[in-house]
Design a protein around this motif. Structure first.
Motif, PDB file in Angstrom:
ATOM      1  N   PRO A 257      21.548  34.338   4.777  1.00 52.05           N
ATOM      2  CA  PRO A 257      20.982  34.589   6.118  1.00 52.05           C
ATOM      3  C   PRO A 257      19.719  35.465   6.113  1.00 52.05           C
ATOM      4  O   PRO A 257      18.873  35.325   6.997  1.00 52.05           O
ATOM      5  N   GLU A 258      19.561  36.338   5.124  1.00 54.82           N
ATOM      6  CA  GLU A 258      18.387  37.225   5.084  1.00 54.82           C
ATOM      7  C   GLU A 258      17.192  36.561   4.407  1.00 54.82           C
ATOM      8  O   GLU A 258      16.214  37.230   4.090  1.00 54.82           O
ATOM      9  N   GLY A 259      17.242  35.266   4.157  1.00 55.18           N
ATOM     10  CA  GLY A 259      16.157  34.581   3.426  1.00 55.18           C
ATOM     11  C   GLY A 259      16.730  34.149   2.089  1.00 55.18           C
ATOM     12  O   GLY A 259      17.671  33.371   2.021  1.00 55.18           O
ATOM     13  N   LEU A 260      16.175  34.694   0.994  1.00 55.61           N
ATOM     14  CA  LEU A 260      16.826  34.505  -0.297  1.00 55.61           C
ATOM     15  C   LEU A 260      17.602  35.769  -0.619  1.00 55.61           C
ATOM     16  O   LEU A 260      17.334  36.834  -0.064  1.00 55.61           O
TER      17      LEU A 260
ATOM     18  N   LEU B 198       8.257  33.423  -2.806  1.00 55.67           N
ATOM     19  CA  LEU B 198       7.995  34.586  -1.950  1.00 55.67           C
ATOM     20  C   LEU B 198       7.875  34.152  -0.493  1.00 55.67           C
ATOM     21  O   LEU B 198       7.281  33.116  -0.209  1.00 55.67           O
ATOM     22  N   PRO B 199       8.440  34.944   0.424  1.00 59.64           N
ATOM     23  CA  PRO B 199       8.341  34.564   1.844  1.00 59.64           C
ATOM     24  C   PRO B 199       6.895  34.609   2.337  1.00 59.64           C
ATOM     25  O   PRO B 199       6.090  35.400   1.848  1.00 59.64           O
ATOM     26  N   ARG B 200       6.573  33.775   3.306  1.00 61.20           N
ATOM     27  CA  ARG B 200       5.228  33.784   3.893  1.00 61.20           C
ATOM     28  C   ARG B 200       5.059  34.957   4.844  1.00 61.20           C
ATOM     29  O   ARG B 200       3.941  35.358   5.170  1.00 61.20           O
TER      30      ARG B 200
ATOM     31  N   ARG C 200       5.196  46.194   0.260  1.00 61.78           N
ATOM     32  CA  ARG C 200       5.920  47.171   1.054  1.00 61.78           C
ATOM     33  C   ARG C 200       7.408  46.825   1.184  1.00 61.78           C
ATOM     34  O   ARG C 200       8.255  47.689   1.214  1.00 61.78           O
ATOM     35  N   SER C 201       7.714  45.537   1.256  1.00 59.31           N
ATOM     36  CA  SER C 201       9.102  45.143   1.486  1.00 59.31           C
ATOM     37  C   SER C 201       9.879  44.914   0.193  1.00 59.31           C
ATOM     38  O   SER C 201      11.099  44.816   0.218  1.00 59.31           O
ATOM     39  N   ARG C 202       9.186  44.824  -0.952  1.00 57.28           N
ATOM     40  CA  ARG C 202       9.901  44.432  -2.166  1.00 57.28           C
ATOM     41  C   ARG C 202       9.881  45.465  -3.274  1.00 57.28           C
ATOM     42  O   ARG C 202      10.657  45.342  -4.224  1.00 57.28           O
TER      43      ARG C 202
ATOM     44  N   ALA D  38      14.974  40.758  -9.418  1.00 55.54           N
ATOM     45  CA  ALA D  38      15.659  41.948  -8.902  1.00 55.54           C
ATOM     46  C   ALA D  38      15.263  42.169  -7.448  1.00 55.54           C
ATOM     47  O   ALA D  38      16.040  42.685  -6.651  1.00 55.54           O
ATOM     48  N   ASP D  39      14.028  41.760  -7.096  1.00 55.42           N
ATOM     49  CA  ASP D  39      13.544  41.984  -5.726  1.00 55.42           C
ATOM     50  C   ASP D  39      14.146  40.997  -4.718  1.00 55.42           C
ATOM     51  O   ASP D  39      13.754  40.984  -3.560  1.00 55.42           O
ATOM     52  N   LEU D  40      15.093  40.190  -5.164  1.00 52.81           N
ATOM     53  CA  LEU D  40      15.763  39.300  -4.215  1.00 52.81           C
ATOM     54  C   LEU D  40      16.974  39.971  -3.572  1.00 52.81           C
ATOM     55  O   LEU D  40      17.591  39.431  -2.656  1.00 52.81           O
ATOM     56  N   VAL D  41      17.332  41.148  -4.062  1.00 54.70           N
ATOM     57  CA  VAL D  41      18.540  41.785  -3.552  1.00 54.70           C
ATOM     58  C   VAL D  41      18.292  42.308  -2.138  1.00 54.70           C
ATOM     59  O   VAL D  41      17.276  42.927  -1.858  1.00 54.70           O
ATOM     60  N   ASN D  42      19.206  42.013  -1.229  1.00 57.40           N
ATOM     61  CA  ASN D  42      19.072  42.426   0.160  1.00 57.40           C
ATOM     62  C   ASN D  42      19.792  43.742   0.424  1.00 57.40           C
ATOM     63  O   ASN D  42      20.563  44.223  -0.413  1.00 57.40           O
ATOM     64  N   HIS D  43      19.514  44.274   1.609  1.00 57.49           N
ATOM     65  CA  HIS D  43      20.056  45.577   2.009  1.00 57.49           C
ATOM     66  C   HIS D  43      21.300  45.404   2.862  1.00 57.49           C
ATOM     67  O   HIS D  43      21.348  44.524   3.715  1.00 57.49           O
ATOM     68  N   SER D  44      22.278  46.289   2.668  1.00 57.82           N
ATOM     69  CA  SER D  44      23.409  46.317   3.599  1.00 57.82           C
ATOM     70  C   SER D  44      23.673  47.743   4.057  1.00 57.82           C
ATOM     71  O   SER D  44      23.706  48.674   3.246  1.00 57.82           O
TER      72      SER D  44
ATOM     73  N   GLN E 113      21.760  49.532  -1.067  1.00 56.43           N
ATOM     74  CA  GLN E 113      21.226  50.368   0.018  1.00 56.43           C
ATOM     75  C   GLN E 113      19.758  50.609  -0.327  1.00 56.43           C
ATOM     76  O   GLN E 113      19.443  51.147  -1.376  1.00 56.43           O
ATOM     77  N   TYR E 114      18.852  50.221   0.552  1.00 61.87           N
ATOM     78  CA  TYR E 114      17.419  50.403   0.245  1.00 61.87           C
ATOM     79  C   TYR E 114      17.041  51.874   0.281  1.00 61.87           C
ATOM     80  O   TYR E 114      16.350  52.359  -0.612  1.00 61.87           O
ATOM     81  N   ASP E 115      17.426  52.546   1.347  1.00 58.86           N
ATOM     82  CA  ASP E 115      16.997  53.941   1.476  1.00 58.86           C
ATOM     83  C   ASP E 115      17.762  54.601   2.620  1.00 58.86           C
ATOM     84  O   ASP E 115      17.595  54.212   3.770  1.00 58.86           O
TER      85      ASP E 115
ATOM     86  N   ASP F 129       8.628  48.644   7.234  1.00 56.00           N
ATOM     87  CA  ASP F 129       8.631  48.273   5.817  1.00 56.00           C
ATOM     88  C   ASP F 129       9.293  46.925   5.562  1.00 56.00           C
ATOM     89  O   ASP F 129       8.787  46.135   4.773  1.00 56.00           O
ATOM     90  N   TYR F 130      10.436  46.690   6.223  1.00 51.46           N
ATOM     91  CA  TYR F 130      11.225  45.508   5.861  1.00 51.46           C
ATOM     92  C   TYR F 130      11.407  44.495   6.979  1.00 51.46           C
ATOM     93  O   TYR F 130      11.762  43.346   6.716  1.00 51.46           O
ATOM     94  N   GLY F 131      11.267  44.949   8.211  1.00 50.48           N
ATOM     95  CA  GLY F 131      11.529  44.003   9.295  1.00 50.48           C
ATOM     96  C   GLY F 131      12.996  43.848   9.627  1.00 50.48           C
ATOM     97  O   GLY F 131      13.452  42.741   9.908  1.00 50.48           O
ATOM     98  N   PHE F 132      13.762  44.921   9.562  1.00 47.19           N
ATOM     99  CA  PHE F 132      15.106  44.930  10.150  1.00 47.19           C
ATOM    100  C   PHE F 132      15.429  46.367  10.535  1.00 47.19           C
ATOM    101  O   PHE F 132      14.717  47.289  10.113  1.00 47.19           O
ATOM    102  N   ILE F 133      16.463  46.549  11.351  1.00 46.78           N
ATOM    103  CA  ILE F 133      16.926  47.900  11.679  1.00 46.78           C
ATOM    104  C   ILE F 133      18.443  47.930  11.588  1.00 46.78           C
ATOM    105  O   ILE F 133      19.078  46.885  11.442  1.00 46.78           O
TER     106      ILE F 133
HETATM  107  N1  SAM Z   1      15.452  38.320   1.412  1.00 44.44           N
HETATM  108  C1  SAM Z   1      14.285  38.557   0.570  1.00 44.44           C
HETATM  109  C2  SAM Z   1      13.616  37.231   0.233  1.00 44.44           C
HETATM  110  O1  SAM Z   1      13.938  36.217   0.841  1.00 44.44           O
HETATM  111  O2  SAM Z   1      12.774  37.189  -0.656  1.00 44.44           O
HETATM  112  C3  SAM Z   1      14.659  39.329  -0.662  1.00 44.44           C
HETATM  113  C4  SAM Z   1      14.830  40.813  -0.455  1.00 44.44           C
HETATM  114  S1  SAM Z   1      13.303  41.613  -0.231  1.00 44.44           S
HETATM  115  C5  SAM Z   1      13.406  42.959  -1.339  1.00 44.44           C
HETATM  116  C6  SAM Z   1      13.383  42.461   1.305  1.00 44.44           C
HETATM  117  C7  SAM Z   1      13.325  41.580   2.526  1.00 44.44           C
HETATM  118  O3  SAM Z   1      14.538  40.876   2.693  1.00 44.44           O
HETATM  119  C8  SAM Z   1      13.136  42.346   3.806  1.00 44.44           C
HETATM  120  O4  SAM Z   1      11.772  42.582   4.083  1.00 44.44           O
HETATM  121  C9  SAM Z   1      13.793  41.431   4.836  1.00 44.44           C
HETATM  122  O5  SAM Z   1      12.901  40.414   5.196  1.00 44.44           O
HETATM  123  C10 SAM Z   1      14.926  40.821   4.059  1.00 44.44           C
HETATM  124  N2  SAM Z   1      16.173  41.601   4.202  1.00 44.44           N
HETATM  125  C11 SAM Z   1      16.768  42.374   3.276  1.00 44.44           C
HETATM  126  N3  SAM Z   1      17.902  42.927   3.746  1.00 44.44           N
HETATM  127  C12 SAM Z   1      18.028  42.516   5.016  1.00 44.44           C
HETATM  128  C13 SAM Z   1      18.988  42.743   6.051  1.00 44.44           C
HETATM  129  N4  SAM Z   1      20.039  43.537   5.854  1.00 44.44           N
HETATM  130  N5  SAM Z   1      18.773  42.165   7.250  1.00 44.44           N
HETATM  131  C14 SAM Z   1      17.714  41.371   7.466  1.00 44.44           C
HETATM  132  N6  SAM Z   1      16.767  41.104   6.534  1.00 44.44           N
HETATM  133  C15 SAM Z   1      16.923  41.657   5.316  1.00 44.44           C
END
Ligand code: SAM
Length: 440
Positions: A29-32, A104-106, A174-176, A192-198, A239-241, A252-256
């Protein structure tokens, strides 16, 4: 990213010695994201990425960008890597990073990518002014890099590179980039930069390390661990930060997150140049590690930073309290300001803060209640959800600050002020306020 592109990327990883048997890049759901290929215990290494795959300062130096600009060391690290990214995109299939660039996302939902219309939703917020500030900064970096490097090296950048391209590269970094990899350590680490935040992961300490350090000829590796047990087929999160506010996460990432400790507001206080005691006040602030202006991050449901009240009392001092600013008191004045100085002074700090809160609250186009109702709406667009969450959070913090000073205003009579403390210190007043006389 298409399935074919993901397949290519996996093949590219394994042919370059990246360990990718335990976590697979997959659509989530968060992309990749990274999905566990089997049950993984907490602490298990899930991805290892050799240095030759990183896009960092060394990769810039070894690239034709590095050759064109003296190793690239003169550029700001992020600008150097951004240029490498754009150059490699321009090379297309010839780039050694092509399979990575293809996934990489657009865009992300970072506020730097929002349209004018989307930005209207954060009218009046600090997030809007930070976003505009960041975009201005990227714009000015772009203009100098365009004049000095892009236009001067048409062979490297045969197509046009626009501000939007440059902003994309900035947003990708900024986001990766892992937050600790700052300055000249800045690096994009594919995979490694594909890992998402929870939000559910709250463990302190990072989930990754750099191994090998090139000692004894061992290859330098970036190694990512899972901070919790993950079942096969489930997504791996980190956990990103923990320290970023929602505004910072949005930028930075586009979520809250919905966690109230992410709601914050930065109060800026300033000694006015027109203050008759400007010089003395500045001197006192500087002696105590502050300056002409001071920034205080206020977090929802947390007390105000004590330094803020002290600094406020200094800003508001005047009239019959001005004697405290005299050179004679220079070493002790800060201690005095840590406690209420006088009813006048305490009343003015309340007034200054309450006026500032009211004026800030007046600049938002919705109320907290309206935002909270909107947040109940189903299927909110992610950007709208961010906008509503951030503007509601800022207002809640402003409201909290106003409440604190409102309450203080009501307590002004019950506080103990400088003169009373001083008489007590001198032994002239008993604990019950009676004046003590000497026996003769
Ligand atoms: N999902 C990314 C992708 O498709 O390449 C890989 C992770 S990248 C380090 C960080 C980006 O992933 C963020 O800028 C955001 O777009 C997405 N992302 C990561 N964690 C998320 C979350 N908990 N909710 C929504 N988007 C998230």
């Amino acid at each position: 990213a298409s399935t074919a592109a993901l397949e290519d990327f996996r093949r590219w990883l394994s042919s370059h010695g990246a360990v990718e048997g335990k976590a697979s890049p997959a659509a989530v759901p968060e992309g990749l994201g990274l999905v566990a290929a089997r049950d993984l215990p907490r602490g298990e290494v899930v991805a290892e990425v050799p240095k030759k795959l990183w896009m960092d300062a060394d990769a810039v130096a070894a690239s034709d960008i590095g050759r064109a600009c003296g190793g690239g060391g003169e550029l700001r690290p992020w600008v150097a890597v951004a240029l490498l990214l754009l150059r490699e995109v321009a090379r297309g299939a010839d780039s050694p990073w092509a399979p990575y660039l293809a996934i990489l996302p657009r865009q992300t939902d970072s506020t730097i990518f929002w349209s004018e219309e989307e930005l209207l939703e954060i009218q009046g917020t600090q997030l809007l002014s930070t976003t505009m500030g960041v975009k201005d900064y990227v714009q000015s970096e772009f203009e100098s890099v365009e004049a000095e490097i892009i236009n001067a090296n048409k062979d490297l950048f045969p197509g046009t590179i626009t501000f939007d391209d440059f902003l994309w590269a900035f947003g990708i970094l900024r986001s990766r980039v892992f937050p600790e990899l700052r300055g000249d350590k800045l690096a994009l680490i594919p995979f490694a930069d594909l890992v998402n935040h929870s939000a559910d992961i709250t463990s302190e300490g990072s989930s990754w390390e750099i191994k090998g350090k090139g000692l004894f000829g061992r290859e330098v590796m970036f190694s990512l661990r899972t901070p919790v047990d993950v079942k096969s087929g489930k997504q791996i999160y980190i956990q990103y930060d923990l320290n970023k506010s929602n505004a910072e996460l949005a930028l930075d990432y586009g979520f809250i997150e919905s966690n109230p400790s992410r709601d914050s507001y930065t109060v800026t206080l300033e000694i006015s140049e027109s203050d008759p005691f400007y010089g003395d006040k500045l001197d006192i602030a500087e002696l105590n590690g502050l300056g002409e202006s001071a920034y205080f991050d206020i977090v929802l449901n947390e007390p105000l930073p004590p330094q803020m009240i002290t600094y406020l009392r200094l800003l508001c001092i005047g009239g019959t309290d001005a004697f405290l600013l005299e050179a004679l008191f220079r070493n002790s004045v800060w201690g005095h300001l840590e406690q209420p100085v006088s009813p006048d002074n305490e009343e003015s700090i309340c007034k200054v803060m309450r006026d500032a809160c009211k004026s800030a609250l007046g600049a938002y186009h919705t109320t907290i209640q309206e935002d909270e109702e909107l947040l109940e709406t189903e299927n909110l667009q992610p950007r709208l959800k961010i906008a509503i969450g951030v503007r509601a959070g800022e207002k809640k913090v402003l409201q909290q600050i106003d409440d604190i000073f409102k309450q203080r205003e009501e307590e002004l009579d019950g506080l103990e002020y400088y003169q009373e403390r001083r008489l007590k210190d001198l032994g002239l007043v008993g604990d019950n306020g009676e004046i003590i006389f000497w026996e003769t």
